[in-house]
Design a protein around this motif. Structure first.
Motif, PDB file in Angstrom:
ATOM      1  N   ARG A 209       4.614  -5.730  11.835  1.00 15.25           N
ATOM      2  CA  ARG A 209       5.683  -5.298  12.744  1.00 15.25           C
ATOM      3  C   ARG A 209       6.330  -4.004  12.279  1.00 15.25           C
ATOM      4  O   ARG A 209       6.915  -3.286  13.078  1.00 15.25           O
ATOM      5  N   GLU A 210       6.231  -3.731  10.970  1.00 14.27           N
ATOM      6  CA  GLU A 210       6.817  -2.484  10.483  1.00 14.27           C
ATOM      7  C   GLU A 210       5.988  -1.276  10.879  1.00 14.27           C
ATOM      8  O   GLU A 210       6.488  -0.166  10.898  1.00 14.27           O
ATOM      9  N   LEU A 211       4.702  -1.482  11.189  1.00 14.13           N
ATOM     10  CA  LEU A 211       3.868  -0.365  11.632  1.00 14.13           C
ATOM     11  C   LEU A 211       4.280   0.021  13.038  1.00 14.13           C
ATOM     12  O   LEU A 211       4.873  -0.755  13.761  1.00 14.13           O
ATOM     13  N   GLU A 212       3.910   1.252  13.401  1.00 15.14           N
ATOM     14  CA  GLU A 212       4.208   1.664  14.770  1.00 15.14           C
ATOM     15  C   GLU A 212       3.084   1.213  15.672  1.00 15.14           C
ATOM     16  O   GLU A 212       2.065   1.883  15.808  1.00 15.14           O
TER      17      GLU A 212
ATOM     18  N   VAL B 238       0.852  -1.174   0.000  1.00 13.63           N
ATOM     19  CA  VAL B 238       0.000   0.000   0.000  1.00 13.63           C
ATOM     20  C   VAL B 238       0.899   1.240   0.000  1.00 13.63           C
ATOM     21  O   VAL B 238       2.048   1.185   0.440  1.00 13.63           O
TER      22      VAL B 238
ATOM     23  N   ARG C 125      13.112   3.439   4.863  1.00  8.10           N
ATOM     24  CA  ARG C 125      13.899   2.661   5.812  1.00  8.10           C
ATOM     25  C   ARG C 125      15.055   1.961   5.104  1.00  8.10           C
ATOM     26  O   ARG C 125      16.181   1.953   5.593  1.00  8.10           O
TER      27      ARG C 125
ATOM     28  N   ARG D 224      -5.227   1.101  13.447  1.00  8.96           N
ATOM     29  CA  ARG D 224      -4.087   1.559  12.674  1.00  8.96           C
ATOM     30  C   ARG D 224      -3.762   0.564  11.552  1.00  8.96           C
ATOM     31  O   ARG D 224      -3.534   0.959  10.414  1.00  8.96           O
TER      32      ARG D 224
ATOM     33  N   ARG E 247       4.764  -7.261   7.871  1.00 12.56           N
ATOM     34  CA  ARG E 247       4.219  -5.939   7.553  1.00 12.56           C
ATOM     35  C   ARG E 247       3.626  -5.287   8.792  1.00 12.56           C
ATOM     36  O   ARG E 247       3.754  -4.089   9.006  1.00 12.56           O
TER      37      ARG E 247
ATOM     38  N   GLU F  54      -3.795   1.537   7.692  1.00 11.39           N
ATOM     39  CA  GLU F  54      -2.538   1.628   6.950  1.00 11.39           C
ATOM     40  C   GLU F  54      -2.420   0.551   5.886  1.00 11.39           C
ATOM     41  O   GLU F  54      -1.830   0.757   4.848  1.00 11.39           O
ATOM     42  N   LEU F  55      -2.946  -0.619   6.163  1.00 14.72           N
ATOM     43  CA  LEU F  55      -2.846  -1.689   5.176  1.00 14.72           C
ATOM     44  C   LEU F  55      -4.080  -1.746   4.278  1.00 14.72           C
ATOM     45  O   LEU F  55      -4.219  -2.664   3.480  1.00 14.72           O
TER      46      LEU F  55
END
Lengths: 456, 291
Positions: B234-237, A169, A179, B283, B232, B287-288
């Motif tokens: 885990r990459e989010l805050e 996305v 990153r 979230r 994916r 986000e996804l």
């Protein structure tokens, strides 16, 4: 352990100590014992052994890794492969080489292939970062030059497109791209350090090039990537503080003696008061009013402090927060319980415009406005916390207004994110304000954590 | 040190193989550190987020080496009597009453402070065992500072001093694993005595191997999708990133619901298995673009 290996070991330990890792003699001996019981065939095994015996805190790991790469480099010169490829005659910097290199880099970034990126970073510094023929004492490799030539930041758009094609996305692709490019930049910097260390000895580089660990990094010196990392540290820090506070509160839980219950209990033991009973302590909770400067120079600091205070909000009776540049604006409503950190940060950044009329910091005006508009915020139970660098663009300081505000609350503190040696330089009014409010230095997460703990 | 023959692991590679056979997929750093803990006979302090297999490591070492596991679960308020030893004073009282007052004080005294009246708790049990033992001190950061002081003597010299009996030294040094979630800084003195290992979320390949070894019924395609989705997330805050244990739970959920393809709808429907905060949930969905 002869032939300089011991010297190298000792030098490595010295470098770790000067970088702030508390390495004791016992740990030194452990490290040697560990190395003796292992084979040294693999560099990573040696690194793991050192890490297991010397590093006792995960936040110190990046510093350790950087120093290990300096003292025990994985590669000498440009490595064997580079020399083989071209038969000794290396192709130096040229427009063609640069174009080819950038294509390779883009492919590797898209794949997220760490080994390939590592190889490319070595090539990048070797080919584009060389500065031959400089005078003695100046290093002949530069990560800055290499990164300027390659300009990896310009690859972001193409990388995002590649990631989108993979089915990610939009926002996520952008974050991943940022990153990965950040990681590549760090690898390039590491490789340049390695080459310089090869020329001039690791001790020289270790002194100047190693950054402090994230919890000791100055707010004002933080880069964008560091800020993101710091933000991730806020919640763990708040949790650690909360655990510590609860523990300490439990230790002091015993209140004054409850005479009646003690005497009553003593009847069962023939009048001898074997066990004493105590009244529970009444919990005391402070009301907190935070007033923070959100002008560009100190905005990050203010946001971190606000986040930390609100993460610990259940330790306080009530928290109100105000931001200012030259005008005051209340931001308490942005901090809903359980709200998402990133959202709160975005809201705060958006609301900065309400706090500025002209956009130049003016402490005097902001204090006067605060006293005028939010008169009800302060009372005998409140603690007032002011965050800012006290740089007021040579405007009127309004010290009497501040003195009046301070008089009306229980405690008042001023947190200054600058080193005390910069106080009262230029337009800083740390001195005059400091006479009215105790001014505390608060430059990094560790100091911030300590201060908030003491405040509660 | 090199001369000392230890029966724990013979090399880091040996540690990898044997831990693997015991159902624990260790990476190089974990295996090296586990080997060193055995070879140097030093306690191993394992730190990391919840659910990455800290406790499981100790259990795997005990399975791999055939040693018995002695576990001390730490909690706030844990004291000497629960961790180390206690005199069984009810039995002592009974003994004194049974002797009927004929014996002299000295005899009684010698009689009631013997092994028979000693209740050993996990720490003392581990030290006194003749066989190979793995001592797991779980969540050591939950204890009070006093207990840390208690651990110091045991971890450095492997001995316990009981005033009435004298000093009891370990007959055989146990393999000690301490785990911590780092909610509190442990004291430097304790850390200095230990080897340190930080366990973190594994990379995609290792995580897939773990998931397929725990949930063999899972199809390879779904396992790939699952691990990619977790990476994916885990990459989010997030407030609480999904742990390995939660990935495995998710895999089991997919099996139970008979979901053969982890598409966006399936992710959105089962997200509650891995994310435990409402704000994290929102979230991730946003986000996804799950909805």
């Amino acid at each position: 352990m002869t032939s300089g290996l011991l010297d190298r070991h000792i030098a490595f330990l010295e470098a770790l100590r000067s970088a702030g890792l508390p390495v004791s003699l016992a740990e030194n001996l452990d490290a040697i014992a560990a190395l003796q019981s292992l084979h040294w065939g693999e560099r990573s095994t040696v690194r793991d052994a050192y890490a297991a015996t010397l590093v006792k805190r995960q936040s110190q790991r990046p510093t350790f890794d950087a120093l290990f790469d300096l003292y025990f480099p994985g590669l000498v010169g440009s490595g064997v492969a580079a020399e083989d490829d071209t038969g000794g005659e290396t192709v130096r910097d040229s427009a063609d080489a640069l174009r080819g290199f950038r294509e390779e880099l883009l492919a590797a970034l898209g794949e997220g292939d760490d080994a390939e990126l590592q190889r490319l970073a070595v090539e990048a510094v070797g080919r584009f970062g060389a500065m031959p023929g400089r005078g003695p004492g100046l290093s002949s490799w530069s990560a800055y030059t290499a990164l300027q030539r390659i300009a990896p930041d310009d690859l972001v758009e193409q990388l995002v497109a590649a990631l989108l094609a993979e089915g990610r996305v939009d926002e996520e692709a952008r974050r991943v791209a940022g990153r990965r490019i950040g990681a590549f930049t760090r690898v390039v910097e590491g490789d340049a350090r390695r080459r310089i260390a090869e020329e001039k000895g690791p001790d020289h580089v270790a002194d100047v090039a190693i950054r402090p660990t994230i919890d000791r990094l100055d707010f004002t010196a933080a880069r964008k990537a560091d800020l993101e990392e710091m933000r991730r540290e806020i919640y763990p820090l708040a949790r650690r503080l909360a655990t510590r506070l609860t523990k300490e509160r439990h230790a002091r839980r015993r209140g004054p003696l409850d005479f009646r219950r003690t005497v009553r209990a003593s009847i069962s033991t023939g009048g001898v008061p074997l066990t004493t009973h105590h009244r529970p302590r009444r919990p005391h909770r402070t009301e907190l009013v935070v007033l923070c400067d959100v002008s560009g120079s100190v905005a990050n600091f203010a946001q971190f402090t606000l986040l930390l205070v609100f993460a610990l909000r259940d330790q306080f009776h009530k928290v109100r927060a105000f931001t200012f540049v030259d005008h005051v604006h209340e931001v308490t409503h942005h901090f809903k319980p359980g709200a998402d950190v990133a959202d709160v940060m975005a809201d705060l950044a958006a609301s900065t415009s309400h706090a500025a009329l002209w956009g130049r910091t003016n402490y005097g005006r902001a204090l006067a406005k605060f006293a005028e508009k939010y008169d009800d915020a302060l009372g005998p139970k409140t603690s007032l916390l002011i965050l800012g660098d006290a740089r007021s663009n040579y405007s009127d300081l309004n010290v009497p207004v501040l003195a009046d505000l301070v008089d009306r609350c229980r405690h008042a503190y001023w947190l200054n994110p600058e080193h005390p040696r910069h106080w009262d330089t230029g337009d800083s009014a740390a001195g005059p304000y400091g006479e009215v409010v105790p001014m505390v230095e608060c430059r990094n997460l560790t100091q911030l954590g300590e201060f908030v703990h003491d405040l509660v | 040190m090199l001369g000392a023959v230890t029966s724990w692991f013979s090399s880091p590679d040996d540690a990898v193989t044997r831990l693997h056979d015991a159902g624990y997929l260790a990476d190089a750093a974990t295996a090296t550190t586990a080997y060193l803990a055995g070879a140097l006979e030093k306690p191993l302090l394992v730190e990391g987020p919840a659910g990455v297999g800290k406790t499981e490591l100790a259990k795997a070492v005990s399975r791999a080496t055939g040693a018995e596991l002695v576990r001390l679960q730490c909690y706030e308020g844990l004291d000497e009597a629960r961790a180390l030893y206690e005199w069984n004073y009810k039995k002592q009282l009974l003994r004194i009453q049974a002797s009927g007052g004929d014996a002299s004080w000295d005899e009684t005294h010698d009689d009631i402070f013997t092994d028979e009246f000693l209740l050993t708790r996990p720490l003392l049990t581990a030290i006194r065992r003749e066989e190979q033992t793995v001592l797991l001190v779980d969540e050591v950061d939950k204890t009070d500072v006093e207990v840390e002081g208690l651990l110091l003597e045991i971890l450095s010299d492997f001995q316990v001093t009981i005033p009435e009996l004298g000093t009891l030294a370990a007959r055989r040094r146990p393999f000690v694993v301490l785990t911590s979630n780092a909610t509190r800084e442990l004291s430097e003195a304790l850390k200095r005595r230990c080897l340190y290992l930080h366990l973190d979320y594994p990379d995609a390949d290792r995580e897939r191997a773990i998931v397929t070894s725990q949930v063999p019924e899972l199809e390879d395609k779904v396992a790939r999708q699952l691990v990619a989705s977790v990476a994916r997330l885990r990459e989010l805050e997030l407030k609480k990133a999904p742990s390995i244990a939660e990935t495995v739970d998710w895999a089991r959920t997919l099996i139970a619901l008979e979901i053969g393809d982890l598409d966006e709808k399936a992710v959105a429907d089962t997200l509650g298995v891995v994310l435990k905060h409402a704000s994290d949930h929102e979230r991730a969905v946003r986000e996804l673009r799950l909805r």
